[in-house]
Write a protein that holds these residues in place. Structure first.
Motif, PDB file in Angstrom:
ATOM      1  N   ASP A 119       0.834  -1.203   0.000  1.00  0.00           N
ATOM      2  CA  ASP A 119       0.000   0.000   0.000  1.00  0.00           C
ATOM      3  C   ASP A 119       0.869   1.254   0.000  1.00  0.00           C
ATOM      4  OD1 ASP A 119       1.051  -0.279   2.519  1.00  0.00           O
ATOM      5  OD2 ASP A 119      -0.819   0.127   3.594  1.00  0.00           O
ATOM      6  N   LEU A 120       1.952   1.240  -0.755  1.00  0.00           N
ATOM      7  CA  LEU A 120       2.857   2.385  -0.815  1.00  0.00           C
ATOM      8  C   LEU A 120       2.095   3.654  -1.169  1.00  0.00           C
ATOM      9  CD1 LEU A 120       5.713   3.630  -0.862  1.00  0.00           C
ATOM     10  CD2 LEU A 120       5.862   2.954  -3.283  1.00  0.00           C
ATOM     11  N   ASP A 121       2.205   4.657  -0.334  1.00  0.00           N
ATOM     12  CA  ASP A 121       1.558   5.950  -0.541  1.00  0.00           C
ATOM     13  C   ASP A 121       2.581   6.886  -1.179  1.00  0.00           C
ATOM     14  OD1 ASP A 121       0.576   8.626  -0.186  1.00  0.00           O
ATOM     15  OD2 ASP A 121      -0.812   7.870   1.340  1.00  0.00           O
ATOM     16  N   LEU A 122       2.387   7.250  -2.437  1.00  0.00           N
ATOM     17  CA  LEU A 122       3.356   8.069  -3.151  1.00  0.00           C
ATOM     18  C   LEU A 122       3.451   9.477  -2.578  1.00  0.00           C
ATOM     19  CD1 LEU A 122       2.726   6.939  -6.832  1.00  0.00           C
ATOM     20  CD2 LEU A 122       4.335   6.030  -5.133  1.00  0.00           C
ATOM     21  N   ARG A 123       2.373   9.986  -2.023  1.00  0.00           N
ATOM     22  CA  ARG A 123       2.428  11.304  -1.400  1.00  0.00           C
ATOM     23  C   ARG A 123       3.305  11.276  -0.152  1.00  0.00           C
ATOM     24  NH1 ARG A 123      -3.903  12.284  -0.887  1.00  0.00           N
ATOM     25  NH2 ARG A 123      -3.643  10.105  -0.261  1.00  0.00           N
ATOM     26  N   GLN A 124       3.178  10.221   0.636  1.00  0.00           N
ATOM     27  CA  GLN A 124       4.020  10.085   1.818  1.00  0.00           C
ATOM     28  C   GLN A 124       5.484   9.900   1.428  1.00  0.00           C
ATOM     29  OE1 GLN A 124       2.630   7.081   4.517  1.00  0.00           O
ATOM     30  NE2 GLN A 124       0.582   7.977   4.694  1.00  0.00           N
ATOM     31  N   LEU A 125       5.724   9.191   0.328  1.00  0.00           N
ATOM     32  CA  LEU A 125       7.094   9.018  -0.145  1.00  0.00           C
ATOM     33  C   LEU A 125       7.693  10.364  -0.533  1.00  0.00           C
ATOM     34  CD1 LEU A 125       9.504   7.306  -1.000  1.00  0.00           C
ATOM     35  CD2 LEU A 125       8.355   6.897  -3.190  1.00  0.00           C
ATOM     36  N   TRP A 126       6.901  11.204  -1.213  1.00  0.00           N
ATOM     37  CA  TRP A 126       7.388  12.537  -1.600  1.00  0.00           C
ATOM     38  C   TRP A 126       7.729  13.354  -0.366  1.00  0.00           C
ATOM     39  CZ3 TRP A 126       6.011  17.565  -0.716  1.00  0.00           C
ATOM     40  CH2 TRP A 126       6.614  18.530  -1.535  1.00  0.00           C
ATOM     41  N   VAL A 127       6.883  13.312   0.642  1.00  0.00           N
ATOM     42  CA  VAL A 127       7.137  14.049   1.882  1.00  0.00           C
ATOM     43  C   VAL A 127       8.393  13.526   2.569  1.00  0.00           C
ATOM     44  CG1 VAL A 127       6.260  14.518   4.195  1.00  0.00           C
ATOM     45  CG2 VAL A 127       4.722  14.681   2.231  1.00  0.00           C
ATOM     46  N   ASP A 178      11.864  15.587   3.330  1.00  0.00           N
ATOM     47  CA  ASP A 178      12.397  15.769   4.673  1.00  0.00           C
ATOM     48  C   ASP A 178      13.817  15.222   4.829  1.00  0.00           C
ATOM     49  OD1 ASP A 178      10.018  16.942   5.362  1.00  0.00           O
ATOM     50  OD2 ASP A 178       9.187  15.156   6.340  1.00  0.00           O
ATOM     51  N   HIS A 179      14.355  14.601   3.772  1.00  0.00           N
ATOM     52  CA  HIS A 179      15.732  14.083   3.803  1.00  0.00           C
ATOM     53  C   HIS A 179      16.490  14.636   2.585  1.00  0.00           C
ATOM     54  CE1 HIS A 179      13.471  11.294   6.334  1.00  0.00           C
ATOM     55  NE2 HIS A 179      14.614  10.973   6.902  1.00  0.00           N
ATOM     56  N   PRO A 180      16.667  15.958   2.510  1.00  0.00           N
ATOM     57  CA  PRO A 180      17.169  16.584   1.281  1.00  0.00           C
ATOM     58  C   PRO A 180      18.629  16.327   0.974  1.00  0.00           C
ATOM     59  CG  PRO A 180      16.979  18.205   3.032  1.00  0.00           C
ATOM     60  CD  PRO A 180      16.370  16.942   3.557  1.00  0.00           C
ATOM     61  N   ARG A 198      13.750  11.361  -6.155  1.00  0.00           N
ATOM     62  CA  ARG A 198      12.725  12.355  -6.489  1.00  0.00           C
ATOM     63  C   ARG A 198      12.263  12.188  -7.932  1.00  0.00           C
ATOM     64  NH1 ARG A 198      16.011  17.303  -3.719  1.00  0.00           N
ATOM     65  NH2 ARG A 198      15.218  17.106  -1.589  1.00  0.00           N
ATOM     66  N   GLU A 199      13.204  11.933  -8.838  1.00  0.00           N
ATOM     67  CA  GLU A 199      12.816  11.731 -10.230  1.00  0.00           C
ATOM     68  C   GLU A 199      11.989  10.455 -10.380  1.00  0.00           C
ATOM     69  OE1 GLU A 199      14.667  10.758 -14.657  1.00  0.00           O
ATOM     70  OE2 GLU A 199      15.959  10.703 -12.886  1.00  0.00           O
ATOM     71  N   LEU A 200      12.474   9.368  -9.821  1.00  0.00           N
ATOM     72  CA  LEU A 200      11.816   8.084 -10.028  1.00  0.00           C
ATOM     73  C   LEU A 200      10.459   7.999  -9.341  1.00  0.00           C
ATOM     74  CD1 LEU A 200      14.787   5.563  -9.666  1.00  0.00           C
ATOM     75  CD2 LEU A 200      13.887   6.660 -11.737  1.00  0.00           C
ATOM     76  N   SER A 201      10.298   8.681  -8.215  1.00  0.00           N
ATOM     77  CA  SER A 201       9.030   8.586  -7.485  1.00  0.00           C
ATOM     78  C   SER A 201       7.871   9.108  -8.313  1.00  0.00           C
ATOM     79  CB  SER A 201       9.127   9.331  -6.148  1.00  0.00           C
ATOM     80  OG  SER A 201       9.346  10.716  -6.351  1.00  0.00           O
TER      81      SER A 201
END
Length: 228
Positions: free
Chosen positions: A78-86, A90-92, A101-104
């Motif tokens: 149930d991978l949440d892509l919005r949570q992955l982006w966040v 948060d780990h810049p 960031r590109e692949l997500s």
């Protein structure tokens, strides 16, 4: 533990105490960057949750394999892509974060093999429109006659990635030929891409797809220039 795909390697994550080493197919990684919120339990085993697992896998090279694993992970969890982006935001300063960031933004849970993910990535990077995955073609009675790995429904272009272990026997080739003939009768243009050709001549593959798109009316002034 990171997400395990079709290769047998398993990765274990531990704190900075002790050693990080490889034992046969098991690799031990030491880190102080794993938060308790990154961990979940499955059948009594502590594992990284889908977002943390995607964060780890998506930063690794080669990028095409990373995307294949991200696609696979999205299909089976149930991978949440919005949570992955966040999480990535948060780990810049983490190594590989730009690739993640590109692949997500390109993750597609419909992809069914790393080869399909690889081909899709190359198509997008070469300025082609993002293709649809798993396009089902039916006859006038609604019976399925074909399913393309990738393609463009608007332009009736279907693309299949043929791996080493598939579509190689005489029976497979005869079946593919009959299927392609039936889809052509419906106005589709089937294209086949082998892993060998994709590896040896990726530009030739994307150029062939671009030519067929142009023949069928696609126009683009933004197609990316070939990388040197």
């Amino acid at each position: 533990m990171t997400y395990v795909d079709h290769d047998p390697d398993i990765e274990l994550i531990r704190d900075l105490n002790g050693q990080g080493r490889r034992f046969d197919s098991v690799r031990v990684t030491r880190t102080d960057q794993l938060d308790s919120a990154d961990v979940m339990m499955i059948d009594g085993l502590a594992v990284t949750n889908p977002v943390r697992t995607a964060y780890d896998l998506g930063r690794r090279t080669p990028d095409w394999r990373a995307l294949g694993r991200l696609d696979d992970l999205a299909r089976q969890t149930d991978l949440d892509l919005r949570q992955l982006w966040v999480y990535a935001r948060d780990h810049p300063r983490t190594k590989g974060i730009r690739q993640l960031r590109e692949l997500s933004a390109l993750i597609d849970p419909k992809a069914e093999s790393p080869g399909e993910s690889w081909l899709r990535l190359l198509m997008i990077r070469h300025g082609l429109p993002r293709p649809e995955s798993q396009i089902v073609i039916t006859d006038h009675r609604g019976h399925e006659i074909a399913r393309f790995d990738l393609g463009y429904r608007r332009y009736k272009i279907g693309i299949d990635y043929d791996g080493v272990d598939f579509h190689t026997s005489p029976a497979d080739r005869a079946h593919d030929s009959r299927r392609d003939m039936r889809t052509r009768d419906l106005g589709w243009e089937p294209l086949r891409v082998t892993g060998e050709r994709l590896s040896a001549d990726p530009h030739g593959v994307t150029d062939r797809i671009a030519e067929e798109l142009a023949i069928r009316g696609f126009e683009s002034s933004t197609r990316a220039a070939r990388p040197a």
